[in-house]
Design a protein around this motif. Structure first.
Motif, mmCIF file in Angstrom:
data_model
loop_
_atom_site.group_PDB
_atom_site.id
_atom_site.type_symbol
_atom_site.label_atom_id
_atom_site.label_comp_id
_atom_site.label_asym_id
_atom_site.label_seq_id
_atom_site.Cartn_x
_atom_site.Cartn_y
_atom_site.Cartn_z
ATOM 1 N N THR A 681 33.523 34.849 44.513
ATOM 2 C CA THR A 681 34.967 36.502 44.755
ATOM 3 C C THR A 681 34.031 37.478 43.210
ATOM 4 O O THR A 681 34.369 35.815 41.754
ATOM 5 C CB THR A 681 36.012 36.337 43.945
ATOM 6 N N LYS A 682 33.564 37.957 42.765
ATOM 7 C CA LYS A 682 33.267 38.454 41.691
ATOM 8 C C LYS A 682 34.125 39.997 41.429
ATOM 9 O O LYS A 682 34.629 40.848 42.136
ATOM 10 C CB LYS A 682 32.038 39.267 41.883
ATOM 11 N N ARG A 683 34.851 40.044 40.296
ATOM 12 C CA ARG A 683 35.590 41.363 40.021
ATOM 13 C C ARG A 683 34.833 42.162 39.302
ATOM 14 O O ARG A 683 33.945 41.958 38.435
ATOM 15 C CB ARG A 683 37.100 40.823 38.984
ATOM 16 N N LEU A 684 34.510 44.157 39.825
ATOM 17 C CA LEU A 684 34.441 44.569 39.209
ATOM 18 C C LEU A 684 35.774 45.590 38.404
ATOM 19 O O LEU A 684 35.934 46.170 38.946
ATOM 20 C CB LEU A 684 33.644 45.475 40.114
ATOM 21 N N GLY A 685 35.751 45.250 37.024
ATOM 22 C CA GLY A 685 36.461 46.049 36.610
ATOM 23 C C GLY A 685 38.260 45.504 36.918
ATOM 24 O O GLY A 685 38.355 44.762 37.487
ATOM 25 N N SER A 686 39.636 46.420 36.518
ATOM 26 C CA SER A 686 40.817 45.570 36.875
ATOM 27 C C SER A 686 40.675 46.432 38.932
ATOM 28 O O SER A 686 41.916 46.053 39.062
ATOM 29 C CB SER A 686 41.613 46.401 35.949
ATOM 30 N N GLN A 687 39.781 47.145 39.203
ATOM 31 C CA GLN A 687 40.241 47.905 40.201
ATOM 32 C C GLN A 687 39.859 47.434 41.265
ATOM 33 O O GLN A 687 40.238 47.323 43.296
ATOM 34 C CB GLN A 687 40.517 49.284 39.968
ATOM 35 N N LEU A 688 38.552 47.098 41.402
ATOM 36 C CA LEU A 688 37.557 46.187 42.468
ATOM 37 C C LEU A 688 36.791 45.157 42.615
ATOM 38 O O LEU A 688 36.247 44.445 41.340
ATOM 39 C CB LEU A 688 36.377 47.080 42.084
ATOM 40 N N GLU A 689 37.282 44.464 43.782
ATOM 41 C CA GLU A 689 36.384 42.852 43.908
ATOM 42 C C GLU A 689 35.282 42.790 44.916
ATOM 43 O O GLU A 689 36.114 43.540 46.121
ATOM 44 C CB GLU A 689 37.230 41.564 43.489
ATOM 45 N N VAL A 690 34.664 42.200 44.925
ATOM 46 C CA VAL A 690 33.252 42.138 45.897
ATOM 47 C C VAL A 690 33.786 39.804 45.890
ATOM 48 O O VAL A 690 33.278 39.707 44.988
ATOM 49 C CB VAL A 690 31.977 42.976 45.857
ATOM 50 N N TYR A 691 33.141 39.530 47.502
ATOM 51 C CA TYR A 691 33.537 38.735 47.842
ATOM 52 C C TYR A 691 32.677 37.996 48.508
ATOM 53 O O TYR A 691 32.566 39.007 49.809
ATOM 54 C CB TYR A 691 34.951 37.853 48.363
ATOM 55 N N GLY A 692 32.459 37.060 48.935
ATOM 56 C CA GLY A 692 31.786 36.612 50.276
ATOM 57 C C GLY A 692 31.285 34.857 49.876
ATOM 58 O O GLY A 692 31.436 34.133 48.990
ATOM 59 N N GLY A 693 31.277 34.434 50.886
ATOM 60 C CA GLY A 693 30.915 33.258 51.376
ATOM 61 C C GLY A 693 30.597 33.055 52.872
ATOM 62 O O GLY A 693 29.679 33.526 53.246
ATOM 63 N N VAL A 694 30.629 31.404 53.377
ATOM 64 C CA VAL A 694 30.514 31.051 54.363
ATOM 65 C C VAL A 694 31.448 30.772 55.486
ATOM 66 O O VAL A 694 32.403 30.273 53.988
ATOM 67 C CB VAL A 694 29.096 30.086 54.242
ATOM 68 N N LYS A 695 32.110 30.878 56.666
ATOM 69 C CA LYS A 695 33.415 29.514 57.190
ATOM 70 C C LYS A 695 31.991 28.739 57.645
ATOM 71 O O LYS A 695 31.576 29.014 58.852
ATOM 72 C CB LYS A 695 33.765 30.648 57.590
ATOM 73 N N ASN A 696 32.870 27.657 58.344
ATOM 74 C CA ASN A 696 32.693 26.704 59.237
ATOM 75 C C ASN A 696 31.466 25.984 58.691
ATOM 76 O O ASN A 696 30.129 26.221 59.575
ATOM 77 C CB ASN A 696 32.791 27.158 60.558
ATOM 78 N N LEU A 697 31.309 25.278 57.073
ATOM 79 C CA LEU A 697 29.986 25.006 56.778
ATOM 80 C C LEU A 697 29.704 24.142 57.778
ATOM 81 O O LEU A 697 28.123 23.953 57.830
ATOM 82 C CB LEU A 697 30.509 24.907 54.966
ATOM 83 N N LEU A 698 30.017 22.962 57.772
ATOM 84 C CA LEU A 698 30.285 22.203 58.471
ATOM 85 C C LEU A 698 29.563 21.441 60.303
ATOM 86 O O LEU A 698 28.597 21.458 61.492
ATOM 87 C CB LEU A 698 30.612 20.908 59.148
ATOM 88 N N ASN A 699 29.723 23.913 60.448
ATOM 89 C CA ASN A 699 29.547 24.332 62.502
ATOM 90 C C ASN A 699 30.126 23.060 63.091
ATOM 91 O O ASN A 699 28.744 22.763 63.856
ATOM 92 C CB ASN A 699 27.855 24.020 61.855
ATOM 93 N N PHE A 700 31.257 22.597 62.805
ATOM 94 C CA PHE A 700 31.454 22.355 64.114
ATOM 95 C C PHE A 700 31.656 23.228 65.296
ATOM 96 O O PHE A 700 32.348 23.726 65.430
ATOM 97 C CB PHE A 700 33.375 21.728 63.446
ATOM 98 N N ARG A 701 31.394 22.509 66.192
ATOM 99 C CA ARG A 701 31.726 23.027 67.755
ATOM 100 C C ARG A 701 32.347 22.221 68.608
ATOM 101 O O ARG A 701 31.818 20.831 69.222
ATOM 102 C CB ARG A 701 30.692 24.187 68.006
ATOM 103 N N PRO A 702 33.442 23.027 69.524
ATOM 104 C CA PRO A 702 33.866 21.859 70.727
ATOM 105 C C PRO A 702 32.844 21.043 71.823
ATOM 106 O O PRO A 702 31.329 21.809 71.661
ATOM 107 C CB PRO A 702 34.786 22.374 70.942
ATOM 108 N N ASP A 703 33.061 19.959 72.905
ATOM 109 C CA ASP A 703 32.320 19.992 73.772
ATOM 110 C C ASP A 703 31.789 21.261 74.088
ATOM 111 O O ASP A 703 33.372 22.069 74.583
ATOM 112 C CB ASP A 703 32.534 18.741 74.216
ATOM 113 N N ARG A 704 30.625 21.330 74.466
ATOM 114 C CA ARG A 704 30.012 22.465 75.784
ATOM 115 C C ARG A 704 30.508 22.465 77.152
ATOM 116 O O ARG A 704 30.720 23.133 77.377
ATOM 117 C CB ARG A 704 28.341 23.063 75.992
ATOM 118 N N ARG A 705 31.446 21.303 77.179
ATOM 119 C CA ARG A 705 32.097 21.323 79.260
ATOM 120 C C ARG A 705 33.350 21.285 78.665
ATOM 121 O O ARG A 705 34.227 20.556 79.626
ATOM 122 C CB ARG A 705 31.930 19.548 79.324
#
Length: 764
Positions: A681-705
């Motif tokens: 997260t990056k704050r841009l002054g006292s009113q605005l902030e921009v954020y970004g990232g990655v969810k499920n870093l390990l790329n876990f997914r259940p069995d396709r069956r």
């Protein structure tokens, strides 16, 4: 004369030049020194850090009146006025509660505002800052980072879900909005989606029965979503983010004031309209959804600060999941399978403190209506539920006793097109809506013997128009031997009146036939909980941990039987008992540098004992309940750069899964898995902030069956015998039917996200 003039000219400077050294100690409530506390003088560049025993020295203080400020991690700051005099000794007392928010006021445990540290009932508090570490489109998903609380998906196709607390299923969790129960059986899904995050002030969680105060459904625990006070909210708060899968979520809150009325208006919109099938089973990996939620809360400024508020919310959602080639014209047909759900839900919540001099008497009400039009393949489910709730409470301070008296009335209307509301007359079959009246009385007394001992006793009586008289007592005892540790012992019971079709999605999906073995009786639970809370100063930081051991015993428990007949779902009261027991530990570590760590672990043993075919008692583990789980959140702040990094995640142990029979080739238990996320997260002054990232870093997914026979969702190639049981054939050697209820985690894989937040406060 010249000498006198010079003296008068420089006299003020001579006075200021007179200095003094002040020594002192920063102590806690029990007189123990607070190590490494910060001590400063307001309005002057003078300060120091206390030593390991809390002692400090402030040299060269200017003579005259000053204000001394002391602070330390984990403590609330304290001020002390003084006049600097040579050789003076000062003592400043700090109260725990800064880093752990123990000084925050909570209401969920006792219905009375009380500092969290002083509450006889253990209450966990989570504010928006915590949930911003892993932004989500709904409160339902946000709770995945709370220890001992797990959002559980119940269907691979439509992603319907509920909230588990300490291993107990969603119907055992009560959902409150501003202290008023959203008492629909579907509340753990539709009560937690669509509430704009910009409107949430905090979320309070109580684990364990709370039926004495809240009645039915508060068996496993409760989640109370406290919305912001409009008078204290920002003028504008906006939050929007998009993910790599094409999800778009937008929150907006606007504040307006006219005369004595203040309004906080909020809107939430969520869109996901991009079908994906990355596991190759022919079905959408995630339910497509279009959701809009509108919320408005009004407060009226009244004499003596009396409460007067009115809030309303409307939710509409259109969601579907199914075979990739599905379009709305196939809805309800038997050629292409999908589960399509239209939801309309409206809620009104009000609170009004009666103008009785010297008395705290409050009337609270809630109304909600829920209409659902769903199609699961060819199975049509249409339901209407209307609930009216009213509660009158009166609080009285009698010496060291705080007495709470209350009365409540709940009316529930439920009608659908299933056997749940069918008449028992086989000669004249028809529909008979369920109508239940539930009046109740409750009393609670909190006795504070002194700052170390508190005793809380309560009792509730309800009369259910269908099930008769129900009593629910409670007992809570708090012992604080010193300012840094607290013991809490809780005991009580709860009850739950079951509404099968609004609680168990498997009753509808997969075209199972629903069977009631008998007239279902209310479930009862008996619970004991021992909680220990400790704060330990560590160098210039603070270690806080909160540990609990709990044991809950159930009678008349209703557990759906998936396995006796894979084409049926059989409901019956358990002829035996069920147990949920375990240990949970939350730790919160704040360092002297800008690193904060929150870690949690829960160990569970959830099982039931019932009669087998030979009549002997047999123990079996509860489905979809992990034996251990953990959560973590690590945060580091680069203050000069205006950057912060959050690394969050969870860990779940194996869960027993619902198989379709002994020949089902799918694993009987899920694997141990972890969902991890990172955000910058990056704050841009006292009113605005921009954020970004990655969810499920390990790329876990259940069995396709996970979806059994996904290629034959209407069971057109399945052979059944005369009793409706599946006959294994060459094309179906395992004797399976189509079934999407084998689910324990989302099919969403790794994805990025990017968002922006804007806040405009008054005067900006």
């Amino acid at each position: 004369m010249k000498t006198l003039s010079l003296f008068l000219l420089f006299f003020p400077a001579l006075l200021w030049a007179q200095t003094a050294t002040v020594r002192g100690t920063v102590r806690d409530r029990d007189g123990k020194g607070v190590p490494f506390a910060s001590v400063a003088v307001t309005g002057a560049p003078i300060g120091t850090t206390a030593g390991e025993t809390g002692t400090f020295t402030l040299p060269d203080l200017p003579a005259g009146p000053l204000t001394l400020v002391a602070s330390a991690v984990g403590y609330q700051p304290a001020q002390r006025a003084l006049t600097a005099v040579a050789g003076q000794t000062q003592t400043v007392t700090l109260t725990l509660g800064g880093g752990q928010e123990l000084g925050e006021v909570v209401v969920s445990g006792t219905l009375n505002p009380v500092a969290r540290l002083e509450s006889a009932v253990p209450v966990e508090v989570y504010n928006p800052t915590y949930f911003k570490k892993n932004p989500t489109p709904s409160v339902f998903e946000a709770l995945q980072t709370v220890n001992g609380v797990r959002p559980q998906l119940n269907c691979n196709v439509c992603n319907t879900g509920d909230i588990h607390i300490n291993g107990l299923e969603g119907p055992y969790t009560m959902i409150l909005l501003d202290g008023m129960p959203i008492v629909s059986g579907l509340s753990t899904v539709y009560g937690l989606t669509g509430i704009p995050n910009s409107l949430v002030e905090r979320i309070e969680i109580v684990k364990g029965p709370a039926s004495t105060l809240y009645g039915s459904e508060a068996v496993g625990g409760l989640i109370n979503i406290i919305t912001k006070n409009p008078e204290k909210a920002a003028n504008v708060a906006a939050d929007a983010f998009v993910t790599g899968w094409g999800e778009l979520n937008m929150d907006l809150a606007l504040k307006a004031k006219k005369g004595a009325v203040t309004s906080l208006f909020g809107v939430n919109g969520f869109v996901y309209d991009r079908p994906l099938d990355k596991n190759g089973d022919g079905f959408t990996d995630m339910t497509l959804s279009k959701r809009i939620s509108v919320f408005d809360k009004l407060t009226l400024a009244r004499p003596e600060g009396r409460v007067a508020s009115l809030a309303a919310r409307y939710l509409y959602e259109n969601r579907w999941g199914g075979q990739m080639q599905w379009t709305p014209e196939f809805r309800g047909g038997d050629s292409i399978y999908a589960e399509s759900i239209y939801t309309n839900r409206a809620e009104i919540i009000g609170a009004y403190q009666l103008p009785i001099p010297g008395q705290n008497v409050q009337l609270s009400t809630s109304l909600n209506t829920h209409h659902q039009n769903s199609v699961y393949g060819t199975t049509v489910y249409r339901a209407q539920q209307n609930i009216a709730f009213g509660q009158l409470t009166s609080t009285h301070q009698l010496g060291r006793n705080q007495l709470l008296l209350g009365t409540a009335l709940r009316y529930t209307y439920y009608d659908d097109n299933t056997p749940a509301t069918a008449t028992a007359d086989t000669l004249r079959p028809g529909n008979l809506a369920s109508q239940i009246w539930l009046p109740g009385l409750f009393a609670q007394n909190e006795l504070r013997f002194n700052e170390h001992h508190t005793l809380l006793l309560g009792v509730r009586y309800d009369y259910n128009s269908r099930h008769g008289n129900i009593f629910t007592p409670r007992f809570n005892y708090k012992f604080s031997p010193d300012a840094q540790q607290t013991f809490r012992l809780s005991a009580g019971n709860g009850y739950r009146v079951v509404n099968v079709f609004t609680e168990d999605h498997a009753a509808l999906t997969g075209a199972r036939q629903v069977v009631f073995a008998e007239q279902l009786r209310p479930e009862r639970s008996y619970n004991v909980n021992l909680n220990y809370q400790r704060l330990i100063p560590v160098g210039q930081g603070l270690l806080g941990f909160d540990a609990s051991a709990f044991y809950t015993y159930f009678t008349n428990k209703i557990t759906p039987d998936y396995t006796t007949n894979p084409n049926q779902l059989i409901y019956d009261n358990l002829r035996g008992h069920a147990v949920s027991r375990g240990l949970t530990l939350n730790t919160d570590l704040t360092f002297g540098f800008p690193l904060k760590a929150i870690l949690g672990v829960t160990l569970l043993d959830v099982y039931q004992t019932g009669q087998n075919e030979e009549g002997a008692l047999e123990r079996s583990r509860q489905l979809l309940t992990e034996q251990f789980s953990g959560t973590f959140a690590l945060s580091y702040t680069f203050a000069r750069a205006g950057l912060s990094v959050d690394y969050t995640g969870n860990l779940y142990g194996p869960m027993k899964l619902p198989l379709l029979g002994p020949l089902d080739p799918r694993p009987a238990y899920s694997p141990t898995f972890s969902i991890q996320n990172i955000q910058v997260t990056k704050r841009l002054g006292s009113q605005l902030e921009v954020y970004g990232g990655v969810k499920n870093l390990l790329n876990f997914r259940p069995d396709r069956r996970s979806i059994a026979r996904s290629f034959d969702p209407f069971d057109k190639q399945v052979v059944f015998d005369g009793d409706g049981r599946v006959v294994p054939t060459a094309s179906n050697p395992n004797g399976l039917t189509f079934d999407p209820s084998y689910v324990y985690a989302s099919n969403q894989g790794i994805r990025g996200f990017l968002g922006v937040r804007y806040t405009l406060t008054k005067g900006k």
